[in-house]
Design an enzyme around this catalytic site. Structure first.
Site: not given
Ligand code: ARG
Length: 549
Positions: A115, A112, A118
């Site tokens: 963007h 992804k 983030h």
């Molecule tokens: N990758 C996930 C997202 O973009 C966020 C992860 C956050 N960290 C975790 N330990 N859940 O939504």
């Protein structure tokens, strides 16, 4: 900073021996601190005014004047003593040394694009890392990569069906994104496409070398792009262990849940029932696939075992609030005492000048494009303001990127933001460029004067209102940084930076610095301290501090 309150409290207690002093009130129009004496009248059988007068005569504190007024005991801080204390107390401030803080932030998803969505997690988390480190804590910055899920099977089959080696090499993430979008639209229409994707998913899971190899490449392409952005934001991670790392650690979690009698089967799926106000946590689907929360549980145990953290922060948007509530609740039900040390540092939504930030159907606003456009605008402003500046493009990068980051970190994190690049780049507003510019202005004064090393000066020359206001803001800057850490709120620092700049600019306009003699020296010393504080604070909110602008 010097703890005046305790000092006053203790010496008042000595003089009014045995009496309960109560609160030392801070700052009103007549004094800096004060103790009302009415409540002592009954016990001492004396008029409050007398009590105050007697006490005032007896109390001797270096640098503080004690006076009685209408039954109040008033304490005024003597300005030169305050400046001396503030300037001579330059000991290391490490109130969090010995503590370990894990900070899970940015946590990008493979294939992804990076963007604008983030931006907040990345800059809040990055800044908290710097803030906790500054305060002496051991920090583990973790990018919990989203690198697990059936979508990657889809990506592999899309690459095989419609992709191309050369195009992937040339276009990297853009190519992956297109494949991803195409996979989704075709899978909707054609069950065969979805079935094929599931096959590839299974192959990744079973460690098929071809599938894993391809996936590792997608991962490398994604990370290469993300790391370019991190570099621009002055961010580094200590760990990139993503979700896939925890898949084989989920069974150990299931075992713990089973032993506690928490694991239930519902329609073939494994769940943990939580309290009434929360839906159950889904650990494993009926088809055998582990879920997001299961991997987060495994990650929590892993972090606890490996880092023995005092706090584990998750800097993630507020729309995942339920997920983290459930995660912490499951750990609590498991009887883990450290469940209370897990914190969801949530934040609101960002939009840029009203543009939607859709990530669907490939219509996305890349963070790097937003940064580029800020840098371009910064370059134009700098070319106009200071055409002879050396190193213009490096400064433009610092100012442009800094404007975006500072803008993101200026309001409380819970607030939704609508970001305007114009406003963020205003050199006279409450912005990153304003702070950077004030810092550069300080450095330029200092370099013209040849004043580069801190010296002892006559502190009584910094007691006029304008200079003193600046000193006060510097004096408790460290406590201010601690309060940013306690609240997980970098905006506490960015707001203080703007306040320091505003006070410094008032001082700069009111008091001529280059006025000769001892006064000049004292003012240069103050300027040097402002420059150093701004540079340090800018670093804490991820900004560069160019010497010239
Ligand atoms: N990758 C996930 C997202 O973009 C966020 C992860 C956050 N960290 C975790 N330990 N859940 O939504």
């Amino acid at each position: 900073m010097f703890d005046y309150k305790t000092l006053i409290y203790n010496s008042a207690k000595d003089v009014l021996d045995g009496l309960e002093i109560g609160d030392v009130t801070a700052s009103d129009a007549f004094c800096d601190y004060c103790i009302p004496c009415f409540k002592f009248a009954k016990v001492l059988r004396k008029a409050p005014a007398m009590i105050a007068a007697d006490a005032a005569a007896k109390i001797k504190i270096d640098g503080i004047k004690a006076e009685a007024l209408n039954g109040y005991l008033n304490f005024t801080i003597e300005r030169d003593a305050f400046v001396r204390r503030a300037f001579e107390d330059s000991g290391e401030y490490k109130p969090l040394s010995g503590k370990t803080v894990c900070i899970d932030y940015s946590s990008v998803n493979i294939a992804k694009p990076f963007h604008i969505g983030h931006l907040m997690t990345t800059v809040i988390g990055g800044s908290l890392c710097k803030i906790f480190k500054y305060l002496g804590a051991e920090v583990v910055g973790i990018n919990h990569l989203g690198d697990w899920g059936t979508q990657f099977g889809g990506l592999i089959s899309a690459f095989r069906n419609w992709g191309d080696e050369d195009r992937l090499n040339a276009r990297g993430l853009d190519e992956l994104l297109e494949l991803y979008v195409r996979y989704h639209s075709e899978a909707e229409k054609d069950e065969k496409v979805a079935a094929e994707a599931r096959e590839w998913s299974k192959k990744i899971e079973s460690g098929d070398p071809y599938a894993v190899g391809l996936f590792e490449r997608f991962k490398a392409i994604t990370l290469e792009q993300a790391k370019k952005v991190y570099k621009r934001l002055n961010i580094e991670f200590d760990s990139y262990l993503g979700e896939s790392f925890y898949v084989d650690k989920v069974p150990a979690v299931e075992k713990k849940l089973e032993q506690k009698g928490l694991l239930k089967i519902s329609d073939g799926a494994e769940i943990v029932e939580l309290s009434d106000d929360m839906p159950p946590a889904l650990i494993r689907r009926s088809d055998g696939a582990s879920l997001y929360i299961a991997r987060d549980l495994a990650a929590a145990y892993y972090r606890h075992e490996n880092y023995n953290f005092d706090k584990c922060l998750y800097v993630v948007a507020s729309h995942q609030a339920l997920h983290f509530k459930q995660l912490f609740k499951v750990l609590e039900l498991l009887g883990e005492k450290w469940a209370g040390d897990m914190i969801h540092v949530s934040f609101g939504m960002v939009s840029v000048e009203g543009m939607a930030l859709s990530t669907r159907k490939g219509n996305v606003l890349y963070l790097s494009d937003v940064l580029d456009s800020a840098v371009e605008k910064a370059a134009a402003i700098i070319a106009e303001r200071n055409p002879d500046l050396n190193d213009k493009s490096r400064v433009a990068e610092s100012v442009g990127v800094g404007a975006v980051v500072f803008g993101a970190l200026y309001d409380g994190r819970q607030k939704d933001k609508n970001f305007s690049l114009e406003a963020a780049l205003n050199f006279d507003g409450e912005t990153g460029p304003y702070v950077q510019y004030t810092h550069a202005r300080c450095r330029s004064v200092l370099s013209k004067a040849g004043y580069s090393k801190s010296q002892k000066v006559d502190y009584s020359l910094l007691t006029d209102d304008e200079a003193y206001d600046v000193v006060k803001l510097l004096a408790d800057f460290d406590e201010n940084i601690l309060s940013a850490a306690v609240k997980y709120e970098p905006s506490v620092v960015s707001r203080r930076l703007v306040k320091i700049c505003q006070a410094f600019n008032r001082f700069y306009n009111a008091d001529r610095i280059m006025c000769g003699g001892e006064t000049e020296k004292a003012r240069l010393e103050l300027t040097l301290r402002v420059a150093d504080a701004l540079k340090c604070g800018l670093m804490l909110v991820l900004l560069d501090a160019p010497e010239k602008m």
